[in-house]
Scaffold this motif. Structure first.
Motif, PDB file in Angstrom:
ATOM      1  N   ILE A  43       0.854  -1.186   0.000  1.00 57.45           N
ATOM      2  CA  ILE A  43       0.000   0.000   0.000  1.00 57.45           C
ATOM      3  C   ILE A  43       0.893   1.240   0.000  1.00 57.45           C
ATOM      4  CG2 ILE A  43      -1.880   1.218   1.152  1.00 57.45           C
ATOM      5  CD1 ILE A  43      -2.629  -1.588   0.202  1.00 57.45           C
ATOM      6  N   GLU A  48      -6.627   0.125   2.182  1.00 56.70           N
ATOM      7  CA  GLU A  48      -7.449  -0.851   1.481  1.00 56.70           C
ATOM      8  C   GLU A  48      -8.100  -1.760   2.519  1.00 56.70           C
ATOM      9  OE1 GLU A  48      -7.425  -4.433  -1.853  1.00 56.70           O
ATOM     10  OE2 GLU A  48      -5.581  -3.945  -0.781  1.00 56.70           O
ATOM     11  N   GLY A  75     -12.206  -6.290  -2.191  1.00 56.86           N
ATOM     12  CA  GLY A  75     -11.260  -5.180  -2.128  1.00 56.86           C
ATOM     13  C   GLY A  75     -12.006  -3.878  -2.327  1.00 56.86           C
ATOM     14  N   ALA A  77     -12.103   0.617  -0.772  1.00 56.96           N
ATOM     15  CA  ALA A  77     -11.458   1.666   0.019  1.00 56.96           C
ATOM     16  C   ALA A  77     -11.818   1.514   1.491  1.00 56.96           C
ATOM     17  CB  ALA A  77     -11.882   3.040  -0.484  1.00 56.96           C
ATOM     18  N   TRP A  83      -7.368   4.350  -1.807  1.00 55.39           N
ATOM     19  CA  TRP A  83      -6.031   3.817  -1.566  1.00 55.39           C
ATOM     20  C   TRP A  83      -5.258   3.703  -2.877  1.00 55.39           C
ATOM     21  CZ3 TRP A  83      -9.844   0.551  -2.975  1.00 55.39           C
ATOM     22  CH2 TRP A  83      -9.528  -0.603  -3.678  1.00 55.39           C
TER      23      TRP A  83
END
Length: 276
Positions: A43, A48, A75, A77, A83
């Motif tokens: 990241i 995430e 998956g 934000a 992210w």
């Protein structure tokens, strides 16, 4: 994509069987899906959030994300600002080859921790990823292989067995074979159960326990997996949609982006097989 979102997908220029993604997402959500290989990321900013085998994880800036093959996950934000991350998608064979070279002979490696804070390895991944963008094949291949070796020696364990009753395991294996064979014309749950000699609800429970997905969602992951192969071979997206069982190109694009993170045409351009 919405304002502020961007994504680029490409193949590793020097290490076979490895794809890469560099992206920033705000509103984009990955549907529950599986990969046939690993998903390994760092990241860069933001957070995430992803659900993995019944647990919700949050990964922030500087943290590593480790997703195992055939493991259902989502998956999205974890904060309003979204992210940004850099991802590597090595195949099981690519990771297995390095594990063998390291003397790790316990079968397919497994990462039991999905979010790891390791500044040194995170920095190595960032550098390896950036080297592929610069076209520095020697640095990219050296650092990528070193990255995988560090992850394996520090964080990998033997892959755990799925605890299913023998009859349930047999039915799931048979159901998977049927779905692979019938991408374009899938059966109903009732027909699938009848073909494999099981009852619908016990099969559904066993299937979700083994794969993390119900059969219809697993089928869509299979379709996207097959679509990726066809796109890499130069087949036009409209034809790909028909060959894998989606109703049209828009249907393919919607599911493809929810799993891969970029539309089919962008994926094909990254593979160097895009045709206007």
């Amino acid at each position: 994509m919405s304002d502020g979102e961007r994504a680029r997908f490409w193949r590793h220029p020097a290490v076979p069987e490895v794809d890469l993604l560099k992206a920033r997402y705000v509103t984009h959500r990955f549907s529950r899906h599986v990969h046939d290989g690993y998903a390994i990321g760092v990241i860069i900013s933001g957070v995430e959030e992803f659900e993995y085998r019944g647990t919700t994880h949050r990964a922030g800036a500087g943290e590593l994300v480790l997703v195992n093959p055939d493991s259902a996950h989502t998956g999205q934000a974890g904060t309003a600002g979204g992210w940004a991350y850099r991802m590597l998608y090595p195949s099981v064979e690519a990771i297995g080859e390095i594990a063998t070279e390291l003397g790790l002979t316990y079968g397919t490696p497994n990462f039991p921790e999905q979010v790891v804070r390791d500044p040194a390895v995170a920095a190595l991944m960032d550098s390896a990823h950036r080297a592929t963008e610069r076209g520095d094949d020697l640095a990219a291949s050296t650092m990528t292989r070193t990255l995988f070796a560090r992850l394996l020696t520090r964080y990998a364990t033997p892959r755990p067995a799925v605890a299913l009753a023998p009859e349930g395991a047999r039915a799931v294996r048979a159901a998977l074979d049927v779905l692979h064979e019938r991408l374009v014309d899938p059966p109903t749950l009732e027909d699938l159960a009848r073909v494999v000699g099981a009852r619908p609800f016990p099969l559904l429970r066993a299937f979700k326990e083994a794969t993390g997905l119900p059969p219809h969602a697993y089928l869509n992951s299979l379709r996207v997996r097959r679509a990726r192969s066809l796109l890499r071979s130069g087949v036009r997206p409209a034809r790909v949609a028909a060959e894998v069982g989606f109703t049209d190109q828009a249907h393919l694009s919607r599911h493809f982006k929810r799993v891969v993170g970029v539309p089919p045409a962008a994926y094909q351009r990254a593979a160097g097989t895009y045709k206007k």
